[in-house]
Enzyme design. Structure first.
Site, mmCIF file in Angstrom:
data_model
loop_
_atom_site.group_PDB
_atom_site.id
_atom_site.type_symbol
_atom_site.label_atom_id
_atom_site.label_comp_id
_atom_site.label_asym_id
_atom_site.label_seq_id
_atom_site.Cartn_x
_atom_site.Cartn_y
_atom_site.Cartn_z
ATOM 1 N N GLY A 46 -60.066 10.242 -11.923
ATOM 2 C CA GLY A 46 -59.785 9.303 -10.852
ATOM 3 C C GLY A 46 -59.879 7.873 -11.361
ATOM 4 O O GLY A 46 -60.489 7.615 -12.409
ATOM 5 N N GLN A 51 -60.911 -1.148 -11.129
ATOM 6 C CA GLN A 51 -61.090 -0.770 -12.537
ATOM 7 C C GLN A 51 -59.948 -1.250 -13.417
ATOM 8 O O GLN A 51 -60.044 -1.202 -14.647
ATOM 9 C CB GLN A 51 -61.227 0.746 -12.675
ATOM 10 C CG GLN A 51 -62.544 1.282 -12.126
ATOM 11 C CD GLN A 51 -62.646 2.771 -12.347
ATOM 12 O OE1 GLN A 51 -62.091 3.550 -11.605
ATOM 13 N NE2 GLN A 51 -63.334 3.170 -13.400
ATOM 14 N N HIS A 146 -66.355 9.156 -5.475
ATOM 15 C CA HIS A 146 -66.600 8.239 -6.592
ATOM 16 C C HIS A 146 -65.647 7.046 -6.541
ATOM 17 O O HIS A 146 -66.062 5.887 -6.656
ATOM 18 C CB HIS A 146 -66.431 9.030 -7.899
ATOM 19 C CG HIS A 146 -66.590 8.239 -9.152
ATOM 20 N ND1 HIS A 146 -67.559 8.515 -10.082
ATOM 21 C CD2 HIS A 146 -65.891 7.177 -9.646
ATOM 22 C CE1 HIS A 146 -67.457 7.651 -11.090
ATOM 23 N NE2 HIS A 146 -66.446 6.834 -10.858
HETATM 24 ZN ZN LIG Z 1 -65.631 5.256 -11.876
#
Ligand SMILES: [Zn+2]
Length: 179
Positions: A46, A51, A146
């Protein structure tokens, strides 16, 4: 499509709360396509938009078959990578609880032991702005939680009770069923 650089430990963007997506435009589609390519390249389960340096509530998760289904793939099932694209996701139901070690592409080498729901139902929008809900179990449910946490600046480093460190930076973001 293009590979994007995955933000690493120490970057303050990983602690920020992301803004909702309001324009479901071509740029959003490009972001999601780039995230998919980046995730496949990194061999993760994922990836969340922060990010890759984008402060928007977007994440993707590899849609794994339920892990408690030990049977061979059904006829007509595709063994290839499938993705769940989540824009402005909210987890609206949680069932059960499982503790496992999990990693994160932004914290290579670290594996944190975290209790997560066994099953989640998430409500989100697709890249075209259509609302949907889906329910997943096992590792896919864990990955959804998450990535959803990343959108609020919450990571395994905040959640884990304890950690083990990889000897080498191998399979990040993969669960480890070892006790
Ligand atoms: Zn992560």
């Amino acid at each position: 499509m293009a590979l994007r650089t995955i933000v690493q430990d120490g970057d303050p963007i990983l602690k920020k709360v992301c803004r909702p997506v309001t324009d479901f435009n071509a740029r959003l589609g490009q972001l999601i396509d780039d995230m998919k390519e980046t995730l496949v390249e990194a061999c993760g389960l994922g990836l969340a938009a922060p990010q890759v340096g984008v402060m928007r509530r977007v994440c993707i998760v590899v849609d794994l078959p339920p892990e408690d289904d030990g049977a061979a793939p059904e006829e007509g099932e595709e063994p290839e990578y499938k993705f769940i694209e989540l824009v402005n996701p909210e987890i609206i139901d949680r069932q059960g609880s499982v503790g496992l070690y999990e990693g994160c592409l932004s914290f290579p080498g670290h594996n944190g032991y975290i209790e997560r729901p066994e099953q989640v139902t998430v409500r989100a929008f697709d890249r075209d702005g259509n609302e949907f809900t889906l329910t997943r179990t096992g590792m896919t449910a864990r990955a959804i939680c998450h990535e959803r946490d990343h959108l609020d600046g919450v990571t395994i480093m905040d959640l884990a009770e304890y950690f083990y460190e990889d000897q080498e930076h191998g399979a990040e973001d993969e669960g480890d069923a070892e006790e």
